[in-house]
Write an enzyme that holds these catalytic residues in place. Structure first.
Site, short mmCIF file in Angstrom:
data_model
loop_
_atom_site.label_atom_id
_atom_site.label_comp_id
_atom_site.label_asym_id
_atom_site.label_seq_id
_atom_site.Cartn_x
_atom_site.Cartn_y
_atom_site.Cartn_z
N THR A 55 12.33 12.39 5.28
CA THR A 55 13.61 12.18 5.99
C THR A 55 14.70 13.05 5.41
OG1 THR A 55 12.98 9.91 6.53
CG2 THR A 55 15.32 10.44 6.66
N CYS A 56 14.72 13.16 4.09
CA CYS A 56 15.74 13.95 3.40
C CYS A 56 15.64 15.42 3.75
CB CYS A 56 15.60 13.77 1.89
SG CYS A 56 15.50 12.05 1.35
N SER A 57 14.41 15.93 3.82
CA SER A 57 14.17 17.36 4.06
C SER A 57 14.21 17.73 5.53
CB SER A 57 12.82 17.77 3.48
OG SER A 57 12.80 17.60 2.08
#
Length: 182
Positions: A55-57
């Protein structure tokens, strides 16, 4: 944290490029404080469970990077991405993502995250202590607006994402600018 709260005062151990060093690893240690990052600026700070995670990337970091100019137009001086990862990991992640505008802050020991009340256990994923996902608009070291994902707890079975999204933070900034213009 809540609006009006002052950010925790901590020292972050960062690695910065220094071409005078030469060699294959031209980086040196540079300590940065909360004041170094936040004093005299209106910034967006967002924190996430870990560099290189899906999700972060895929959404959060690229979303803030891609909308950097829009955030500047809304009165934001800088955007900072923090994670309970060391400087080596944060720098490599930023490099691998092609990040040019968002600056990464390594909270390697989790001290800032702990003092902000956002340190959680992620043992269920093999991560250990990490940050709960949140974002904030910070003005001169004081929280102006806080965006925390629901369900803050240790070993959460999901990875909630939405409250701390760039789109949600932008919506707040647009509303705040509209109110201020009236």
């Amino acid at each position: 944290m809540i609006a009006g709260a002052k950010l925790p005062n901590v020292t972050f151990h960062t690695r910065v490029r220094d071409d005078s060093i030469g060699g294959s690893n031209p980086f040196r240690w540079q300590d940065m404080t909360t004041e170094d990052y936040f004093a005299g600026k209106r910034v967006v700070l967002f924190s996430l469970p870990g560099a290189f995670t899906p999700t972060c990337s895929t959404y959060q970091l690229p979303g803030f990077e891609d909308n950097f100019e829009k955030f500047q137009e809304m009165g934001i001086d800088a955007i900072y991405c923090m994670s309970v990862n060391d400087s080596f990991v944060m720098n490599k992640w930023a490099e691998s993502q092609g990040i040019k505008n968002v600056k990464v802050i390594p909270d390697g020991s989790g001290e800032f995250t702990r003092r902000a009340g956002m340190l959680v256990r992620k043992d269920n994923l093999g991560f250990g202590l990490r940050s709960w996902r949140y974002a904030a608009v910070v003005n001169n070291g004081v929280v102006e607006a806080w965006f925390e994902e629901p369900g803050l707890c240790d070993n959460h079975g999901e990875d909630p994402y939405g409250e701390s999204s760039p789109e949600n933070v932008m919506k707040y900034l647009e509303t705040a600018a509209s109110v201020a213009a009236q």
